[in-house]
Scaffold this motif. Structure first.
Motif, PDB file in Angstrom:
ATOM      1  N   ARG A   1       0.837  -1.212   0.000  1.00 21.97           N
ATOM      2  CA  ARG A   1       0.000   0.000   0.000  1.00 21.97           C
ATOM      3  C   ARG A   1       0.862   1.250   0.000  1.00 21.97           C
ATOM      4  NH1 ARG A   1      -1.079   3.932   3.176  1.00 21.97           N
ATOM      5  NH2 ARG A   1       0.175   3.054   4.880  1.00 21.97           N
ATOM      6  N   VAL A   2       0.374   2.262  -0.720  1.00 26.91           N
ATOM      7  CA  VAL A   2       0.914   3.624  -0.627  1.00 26.91           C
ATOM      8  C   VAL A   2      -0.278   4.573  -0.580  1.00 26.91           C
ATOM      9  CG1 VAL A   2       3.134   3.206  -1.762  1.00 26.91           C
ATOM     10  CG2 VAL A   2       1.125   3.771  -3.150  1.00 26.91           C
ATOM     11  N   SER A   3      -0.029   5.798  -0.195  1.00 27.01           N
ATOM     12  CA  SER A   3      -1.141   6.739  -0.011  1.00 27.01           C
ATOM     13  C   SER A   3      -1.689   7.309  -1.317  1.00 27.01           C
ATOM     14  CB  SER A   3      -0.711   7.896   0.901  1.00 27.01           C
ATOM     15  OG  SER A   3      -0.579   7.449   2.231  1.00 27.01           O
ATOM     16  N   THR A   4      -0.791   7.639  -2.259  1.00 21.88           N
ATOM     17  CA  THR A   4      -1.238   8.320  -3.477  1.00 21.88           C
ATOM     18  C   THR A   4      -0.667   7.647  -4.716  1.00 21.88           C
ATOM     19  OG1 THR A   4       0.639   9.846  -3.572  1.00 21.88           O
ATOM     20  CG2 THR A   4      -1.242  10.505  -2.205  1.00 21.88           C
TER      21      THR A   4
ATOM     22  N   LEU B   1      10.882   0.845   2.738  1.00 23.25           N
ATOM     23  CA  LEU B   1       9.653   0.750   1.953  1.00 23.25           C
ATOM     24  C   LEU B   1       8.444   1.252   2.736  1.00 23.25           C
ATOM     25  CD1 LEU B   1      10.304  -2.701   0.269  1.00 23.25           C
ATOM     26  CD2 LEU B   1      10.533  -0.440  -0.739  1.00 23.25           C
ATOM     27  N   SER B   2       8.714   2.064   3.771  1.00 20.54           N
ATOM     28  CA  SER B   2       7.656   2.692   4.551  1.00 20.54           C
ATOM     29  C   SER B   2       7.898   4.203   4.506  1.00 20.54           C
ATOM     30  CB  SER B   2       7.707   2.186   5.997  1.00 20.54           C
ATOM     31  OG  SER B   2       6.739   2.836   6.781  1.00 20.54           O
ATOM     32  N   PRO B   3       7.409   4.873   3.458  1.00 22.23           N
ATOM     33  CA  PRO B   3       7.730   6.290   3.217  1.00 22.23           C
ATOM     34  C   PRO B   3       7.437   7.197   4.410  1.00 22.23           C
ATOM     35  CG  PRO B   3       6.568   5.355   1.351  1.00 22.23           C
ATOM     36  CD  PRO B   3       6.492   4.341   2.452  1.00 22.23           C
ATOM     37  N   GLN B   4       8.446   7.959   4.810  1.00 19.97           N
ATOM     38  CA  GLN B   4       8.294   8.857   5.956  1.00 19.97           C
ATOM     39  C   GLN B   4       7.334  10.000   5.662  1.00 19.97           C
ATOM     40  OE1 GLN B   4       9.575   8.441   9.105  1.00 19.97           O
ATOM     41  NE2 GLN B   4      10.059   6.438   8.274  1.00 19.97           N
ATOM     42  N   GLU B   5       7.272  10.411   4.379  1.00 21.14           N
ATOM     43  CA  GLU B   5       6.368  11.518   4.055  1.00 21.14           C
ATOM     44  C   GLU B   5       4.913  11.154   4.304  1.00 21.14           C
ATOM     45  OE1 GLU B   5       7.578   9.616   0.032  1.00 21.14           O
ATOM     46  OE2 GLU B   5       8.494  10.128   1.950  1.00 21.14           O
ATOM     47  N   GLU B   6       4.602   9.853   4.220  1.00 18.67           N
ATOM     48  CA  GLU B   6       3.235   9.408   4.507  1.00 18.67           C
ATOM     49  C   GLU B   6       2.908   9.633   5.972  1.00 18.67           C
ATOM     50  OE1 GLU B   6       1.889   5.631   3.406  1.00 18.67           O
ATOM     51  OE2 GLU B   6       2.366   5.833   1.285  1.00 18.67           O
ATOM     52  N   LEU B   7       3.869   9.342   6.839  1.00 18.28           N
ATOM     53  CA  LEU B   7       3.651   9.543   8.274  1.00 18.28           C
ATOM     54  C   LEU B   7       3.371  11.008   8.554  1.00 18.28           C
ATOM     55  CD1 LEU B   7       3.651   8.615  11.200  1.00 18.28           C
ATOM     56  CD2 LEU B   7       6.147   8.844  11.211  1.00 18.28           C
ATOM     57  N   VAL B   8       4.124  11.895   7.920  1.00 18.91           N
ATOM     58  CA  VAL B   8       3.908  13.337   8.091  1.00 18.91           C
ATOM     59  C   VAL B   8       2.510  13.720   7.622  1.00 18.91           C
ATOM     60  CG1 VAL B   8       4.662  15.632   7.392  1.00 18.91           C
ATOM     61  CG2 VAL B   8       6.363  13.869   7.880  1.00 18.91           C
TER      62      VAL B   8
ATOM     63  N   ILE C   1       4.700 -20.092  -1.956  1.00 19.34           N
ATOM     64  CA  ILE C   1       3.960 -19.910  -3.202  1.00 19.34           C
ATOM     65  C   ILE C   1       2.901 -18.832  -3.000  1.00 19.34           C
ATOM     66  CG2 ILE C   1       2.450 -21.001  -4.906  1.00 19.34           C
ATOM     67  CD1 ILE C   1       3.793 -23.669  -4.173  1.00 19.34           C
ATOM     68  N   VAL C   2       3.000 -17.759  -3.765  1.00 16.85           N
ATOM     69  CA  VAL C   2       2.088 -16.623  -3.625  1.00 16.85           C
ATOM     70  C   VAL C   2       0.799 -16.892  -4.407  1.00 16.85           C
ATOM     71  CG1 VAL C   2       1.763 -14.155  -4.049  1.00 16.85           C
ATOM     72  CG2 VAL C   2       3.996 -15.029  -3.310  1.00 16.85           C
ATOM     73  N   GLY C   3      -0.318 -16.787  -3.708  1.00 14.07           N
ATOM     74  CA  GLY C   3      -1.608 -17.005  -4.355  1.00 14.07           C
ATOM     75  C   GLY C   3      -2.232 -15.733  -4.870  1.00 14.07           C
ATOM     76  N   GLN C   4      -1.923 -14.610  -4.226  1.00 14.90           N
ATOM     77  CA  GLN C   4      -2.543 -13.341  -4.601  1.00 14.90           C
ATOM     78  C   GLN C   4      -1.645 -12.179  -4.176  1.00 14.90           C
ATOM     79  OE1 GLN C   4      -6.770 -10.917  -3.746  1.00 14.90           O
ATOM     80  NE2 GLN C   4      -6.377 -12.886  -2.773  1.00 14.90           N
ATOM     81  N   CYS C   5      -1.581 -11.165  -5.032  1.00 13.76           N
ATOM     82  CA  CYS C   5      -0.818  -9.954  -4.713  1.00 13.76           C
ATOM     83  C   CYS C   5      -1.766  -8.761  -4.767  1.00 13.76           C
ATOM     84  CB  CYS C   5       0.331  -9.769  -5.696  1.00 13.76           C
ATOM     85  SG  CYS C   5       1.301  -8.277  -5.377  1.00 13.76           S
ATOM     86  N   ILE C   6      -1.943  -8.090  -3.642  1.00  9.59           N
ATOM     87  CA  ILE C   6      -2.858  -6.950  -3.554  1.00  9.59           C
ATOM     88  C   ILE C   6      -2.049  -5.666  -3.487  1.00  9.59           C
ATOM     89  CG2 ILE C   6      -4.650  -5.819  -2.176  1.00  9.59           C
ATOM     90  CD1 ILE C   6      -5.442  -8.594  -1.142  1.00  9.59           C
ATOM     91  N   GLU C   7      -2.326  -4.759  -4.422  1.00  6.83           N
ATOM     92  CA  GLU C   7      -1.719  -3.428  -4.412  1.00  6.83           C
ATOM     93  C   GLU C   7      -2.830  -2.408  -4.221  1.00  6.83           C
ATOM     94  OE1 GLU C   7       0.310  -3.059  -8.120  1.00  6.83           O
ATOM     95  OE2 GLU C   7       2.077  -4.155  -7.432  1.00  6.83           O
ATOM     96  N   GLU C   8      -2.619  -1.465  -3.307  1.00  7.32           N
ATOM     97  CA  GLU C   8      -3.707  -0.527  -3.002  1.00  7.32           C
ATOM     98  C   GLU C   8      -3.183   0.877  -2.745  1.00  7.32           C
ATOM     99  OE1 GLU C   8      -7.933  -1.061  -1.042  1.00  7.32           O
ATOM    100  OE2 GLU C   8      -6.337  -1.636   0.335  1.00  7.32           O
ATOM    101  N   TYR C   9      -3.985   1.852  -3.204  1.00  8.20           N
ATOM    102  CA  TYR C   9      -3.735   3.261  -2.918  1.00  8.20           C
ATOM    103  C   TYR C   9      -4.711   3.706  -1.833  1.00  8.20           C
ATOM    104  CZ  TYR C   9      -1.212   3.261  -7.378  1.00  8.20           C
ATOM    105  OH  TYR C   9      -0.338   2.987  -8.396  1.00  8.20           O
TER     106      TYR C   9
END
Length: 207
Positions: free
Chosen positions: A66-69, A162-169, A93-101
């Motif tokens: 996940r990312v914010s924008t 991979l945990s953007p600091q700008e998101e925390l701000v 073995i990966v069954g599903q990959c979820i990407e979300e904004y």
């Protein structure tokens, strides 16, 4: 795999610590011992106690990124690539990959909510994330326990990059904005009450 203190493990099983201690003495559910002689339990022990055989577990391994924008599309792809590499290295073995904004403060993320539905429907064995705040900004421990109730493990790879600091701000600013609006509303309401009281007093004096 995560280890648990007796108190946390007892809570996970829904029993008292005293019962857990008795089971340890009686050999029903033996505690592990750390080099410091402290007792601890593992998630595998939880599955075994519940009668869940992991070798027969055909539920999915799900990657969640996940990312914010949408401006952070590259960050999102980096998360996904890192998670896939991690699972390949572990032979998962990966069954599903979820990407979300969406913001980590938002509890109404569609894909995240569908993932929780799948957890409750016993479709998910493991959720793999790069960092706790990719799953949820606050209250991660509650959601981890929630997933465990349905025998779903969350693996946190803990890649801080991979945990953007700008998101925390941004999230902190959002929280401050909400509270500022509430405080402004309370002040406005207080002024209205004071004004109404003044009008009431004037009317009484006029009578």
């Amino acid at each position: 795999m995560r280890n648990y203190k007796p108190k946390d493990f007892a809570e996970l099983l829904g029993v008292s610590v005293k019962r857990l201690q008795r089971w340890d003495r009686e050999g029903i559910l033996k505690a592990n011992r750390a080099p410091t002689d402290r007792r601890y339990y593992t998630y595998d022990q939880y599955l075994q106690f519940k009668g869940i055989h992991t070798e027969e577990d055909e539920r999915q391994v799900v990657l969640y990124a996940r990312v914010s924008t949408r401006n952070q599309k590259d960050d999102l792809q980096n998360q996904t690539a890192f998670l896939r590499q991690y699972c390949n290295a572990k032979g998962m073995i990966v069954g599903q990959c979820i990407e979300e904004y969406g913001s980590g403060l938002n509890y109404n993320r569609p894909k995240w909510n569908r993932l929780l539905d799948d957890v409750m429907e016993q479709k998910v064995k493991t959720i793999v994330i790069t960092h706790k705040d990719r799953f949820i900004r606050f209250g991660y421990e509650w959601f981890e326990k929630f997933c465990m109730k349905f025998h779903t493990t969350i693996i946190v790879v803990n890649n801080e990059s991979l945990s953007p600091q700008e998101e925390l701000v941004q999230d902190i600013i959002s929280i401050l904005h909400v509270f500022s609006c509430r405080l402004y509303g309370l002040r406005k309401y207080k002024k209205q009450i004071e004004r109404d009281e003044e009008i009431a007093e004037e009317l009484q004096d006029g009578n």
